[in-house]
Write an enzyme that holds these catalytic residues in place. Sequence first.
Site, short mmCIF file in Angstrom:
data_model
loop_
_atom_site.label_atom_id
_atom_site.label_comp_id
_atom_site.label_asym_id
_atom_site.label_seq_id
_atom_site.Cartn_x
_atom_site.Cartn_y
_atom_site.Cartn_z
N LEU A 134 0.90 -1.15 -0.09
CA LEU A 134 0.09 -0.03 0.02
C LEU A 134 1.02 1.29 0.07
CD1 LEU A 134 -2.65 -0.95 2.74
CD2 LEU A 134 -2.83 -1.08 0.30
N ASP A 135 0.46 2.15 -0.81
CA ASP A 135 1.23 3.64 -0.54
C ASP A 135 1.38 3.97 0.81
OD1 ASP A 135 1.45 3.60 -3.35
OD2 ASP A 135 -0.40 4.87 -3.68
N LYS A 136 2.43 5.04 1.06
CA LYS A 136 2.71 5.44 2.50
C LYS A 136 1.33 6.06 2.86
CE LYS A 136 5.61 8.43 4.75
NZ LYS A 136 6.88 9.40 4.92
#
Length: 301
Positions: A134-136
């Site tokens: 997952l993106d930050k």
Amino acid sequence: MRKIEYSVSEEFNGTPLYYFLRECVGVSTRIIQTLRHTKNSVFINGKESRVVDKVKAGDCVTVFLPEKTEAPQLWETELSVIYEDEDLLIINKPSGVSVHPTRNHPNGTLCNAVAAYLKKEGNESFVARAVGRLDKVTSGVMVFAKNAFVASKLNGNLDKTYLALVEGVLDGVGTVNAPIYRPDINKTIRAVGEQGDKAITNWKTLKNFDDKTLLEVKTVTGRTHQIRVHMAYIGNALVGDEMYGAKATENIKRAALHCCKVKIIHPITNKELTFVAELPEDMKKEMEKSGFSLDKGEVFC
């Protein structure tokens, strides 16, 4: 070291052990090569064996999965655990935390935190294997495998559902089919362009507000920033996603994207499992500000 046992079916009678492990169990070629050179790792009916030895129907095959991955640095922090067993650790990831360490940021990531958690539990390898990413800025369900075999079996086999709060009003359902590329190799930002890789995103309207829409989103492909890029491309950037042209709000200072549900087939038990994470507080507050009353624990997925 994870121990797994399987009974050989008639279909694999007389085949080499490596063929049974690969075709029936789903052990990757890389792991089989490691088993080939590791003592006391493979047994047939309790007797140490080689991966080239042949198996018979009814044989009991025991495999001790080796762990060769170097453990990351440890970061002691509280984790929101959704589910855990001998093979899996499922986390509700907060926004603002990266999943993987990098050369410039070797600590302070979810992998570092999971490694510390596993070590405290007594896991002898305490290696954190994130399945997918997952993106930050993205929150929600994040899957970790406790051994290489489970990680390889799950890789590419997660059924994810996202909730996205976007700018503007959308109705019904839709699909965005637009290739994504990286305009500048030194920057994270992505864009739509003919030179990019195939990217397909499906969305469905769940709730309209005055000037925002809550969407259920599923991706067919898995490109970096895919949902963020595609929604901005059709003129409905994620609320708070300043990288892709949206505005931050009083409640949301990041892209309003949340992985609310993940379905998997457990690599060992073959049971279907579903993991759910309810909306984070920032998205709840933004929706409530728009006049939508949320029931306690409501997740929409």
